[in-house]
Motif scaffolding. Structure first.
Motif, PDB file in Angstrom:
ATOM      1  N   MET A   1       0.850  -1.187   0.000  1.00 38.46           N
ATOM      2  CA  MET A   1       0.000   0.000   0.000  1.00 38.46           C
ATOM      3  C   MET A   1       0.894   1.247   0.000  1.00 38.46           C
ATOM      4  N   ALA A   2       0.504   2.240  -0.785  1.00 38.08           N
ATOM      5  CA  ALA A   2       1.263   3.487  -0.828  1.00 38.08           C
ATOM      6  C   ALA A   2       1.259   4.144   0.554  1.00 38.08           C
ATOM      7  N   LEU A   3       2.385   4.750   0.893  1.00 34.44           N
ATOM      8  CA  LEU A   3       2.533   5.356   2.222  1.00 34.44           C
ATOM      9  C   LEU A   3       1.485   6.421   2.505  1.00 34.44           C
ATOM     10  N   LEU A   4       1.162   7.243   1.495  1.00 29.08           N
ATOM     11  CA  LEU A   4       0.212   8.338   1.712  1.00 29.08           C
ATOM     12  C   LEU A   4      -1.162   7.806   2.110  1.00 29.08           C
ATOM     13  N   LYS A   5      -1.619   6.766   1.443  1.00 30.08           N
ATOM     14  CA  LYS A   5      -2.922   6.189   1.785  1.00 30.08           C
ATOM     15  C   LYS A   5      -2.893   5.645   3.210  1.00 30.08           C
ATOM     16  N   GLU A   6      -1.804   4.992   3.553  1.00 35.98           N
ATOM     17  CA  GLU A   6      -1.655   4.438   4.897  1.00 35.98           C
ATOM     18  C   GLU A   6      -1.684   5.564   5.950  1.00 35.98           C
ATOM     19  N   TRP A   7      -0.970   6.669   5.676  1.00 42.09           N
ATOM     20  CA  TRP A   7      -0.944   7.811   6.589  1.00 42.09           C
ATOM     21  C   TRP A   7      -2.340   8.405   6.742  1.00 42.09           C
ATOM     22  N   ARG A   8      -2.997   8.644   5.623  1.00 47.24           N
ATOM     23  CA  ARG A   8      -4.328   9.269   5.674  1.00 47.24           C
ATOM     24  C   ARG A   8      -5.359   8.370   6.342  1.00 47.24           C
ATOM     25  N   MET A  85       4.091   7.253  -3.421  1.00 54.23           N
ATOM     26  CA  MET A  85       5.342   7.247  -2.672  1.00 54.23           C
ATOM     27  C   MET A  85       5.508   5.982  -1.817  1.00 54.23           C
ATOM     28  N   GLU A  86       6.692   5.401  -1.893  1.00 56.25           N
ATOM     29  CA  GLU A  86       7.087   4.273  -1.043  1.00 56.25           C
ATOM     30  C   GLU A  86       8.301   4.720  -0.244  1.00 56.25           C
ATOM     31  N   GLU A  87       8.779   3.890   0.666  1.00 52.64           N
ATOM     32  CA  GLU A  87       9.903   4.314   1.508  1.00 52.64           C
ATOM     33  C   GLU A  87      11.196   4.513   0.729  1.00 52.64           C
ATOM     34  N   THR A  88      11.294   3.930  -0.478  1.00 50.68           N
ATOM     35  CA  THR A  88      12.511   4.094  -1.286  1.00 50.68           C
ATOM     36  C   THR A  88      12.373   5.198  -2.342  1.00 50.68           C
ATOM     37  N   THR A  89      11.250   5.895  -2.351  1.00 52.66           N
ATOM     38  CA  THR A  89      11.020   6.973  -3.319  1.00 52.66           C
ATOM     39  C   THR A  89      11.923   8.165  -2.990  1.00 52.66           C
ATOM     40  N   GLN A  90      12.605   8.688  -4.005  1.00 50.79           N
ATOM     41  CA  GLN A  90      13.439   9.878  -3.839  1.00 50.79           C
ATOM     42  C   GLN A  90      12.528  11.103  -3.750  1.00 50.79           C
ATOM     43  N   VAL A  91      12.731  11.923  -2.727  1.00 49.41           N
ATOM     44  CA  VAL A  91      11.935  13.136  -2.541  1.00 49.41           C
ATOM     45  C   VAL A  91      12.858  14.305  -2.220  1.00 49.41           C
ATOM     46  N   SER A  92      12.335  15.493  -2.396  1.00 44.76           N
ATOM     47  CA  SER A  92      13.099  16.704  -2.111  1.00 44.76           C
ATOM     48  C   SER A  92      12.263  17.614  -1.216  1.00 44.76           C
ATOM     49  N   LEU A  93      12.953  18.367  -0.363  1.00 43.22           N
ATOM     50  CA  LEU A  93      12.273  19.344   0.491  1.00 43.22           C
ATOM     51  C   LEU A  93      12.652  20.770   0.069  1.00 43.22           C
ATOM     52  N   ALA A  94      13.002  20.961  -1.206  1.00 42.93           N
ATOM     53  CA  ALA A  94      13.351  22.288  -1.714  1.00 42.93           C
ATOM     54  C   ALA A  94      12.074  23.117  -1.800  1.00 42.93           C
ATOM     55  N   PHE A  95      11.898  24.007  -0.822  1.00 44.96           N
ATOM     56  CA  PHE A  95      10.647  24.752  -0.741  1.00 44.96           C
ATOM     57  C   PHE A  95      10.819  26.196  -1.195  1.00 44.96           C
TER      58      PHE A  95
END
Length: 168
Positions: A1-8, A85-95
């Motif tokens: 399951m995608a992390l976002l769905k699990e979080w929500r 998004m999964e735990e191995t998905t590359q993400v950025s916090l460039a805001f």
């Protein structure tokens, strides 16, 4: 399951105990504040990595980092693929600093937009201008209704019903 769905599912559960949900959100908001304090200390540094790496960097669990990524996504220069998004998905916090500040104001998150770290990013006048700009953008301005016997708003001097309000 995608992390976002699990979080929500966890954070917005209709069936969960209200006390458990309140504790979850209280802990989340405190953690969120701590992460933002770190990010705002070096606002031009681009923080990136996998979801798991960022969770480890900020010493939070995967679900908390997922919630954080969900919350900051609209303020990023480039959105993360949070839906799949999964735990191995590359993400950025460039805001985007201005966008982040305004989104915090829009969310009513005074514990975030009043963080002391903002003082070294924007002066008081800029923060006030951004605050007002955000508040104004969400204010609904209702146009004044024009009645048949009112002067026409086009400026002709005629009554509305004899000018622009004339029915064919």
């Amino acid at each position: 399951m995608a992390l976002l769905k699990e979080w929500r599912d966890k954070a917005y559960s209709e069936t969960a105990n209200k006390g458990d949900l309140q504790r979850l959100w209280t802990a989340y908001f405190q953690t969120e504040k701590e992460i933002y304090q770190q990010l705002l200390t070096t606002p031009d540094e681009i923080v990136s990595g996998t979801v798991k790496e960022l969770a480890e960097k900020y010493k939070v669990d995967l679900m908390t980092m997922t919630g954080f990524l969900d919350g900051i996504n609209d303020s990023l220069k480039e959105s993360n693929p949070i839906d799949e998004m999964e735990e191995t998905t590359q993400v950025s916090l460039a805001f985007d600093k201005e966008n982040l500040y305004k989104n915090m104001v829009g969310a009513g998150a005074d514990w975030l937009y009043e963080l002391e770290e903002w003082n070294s990013i924007f002066d008081e006048a800029t923060r006030e201008a951004l605050y007002k700009e955000q508040k104004k953008s969400s204010t609904i301005v209702k146009e004044e209704k024009v009645y048949p016997n009112d002067p026409c708003p086009c400026g002709s001097g005629k009554k509305y019903k004899k000018c622009c309000g004339k029915t064919a």
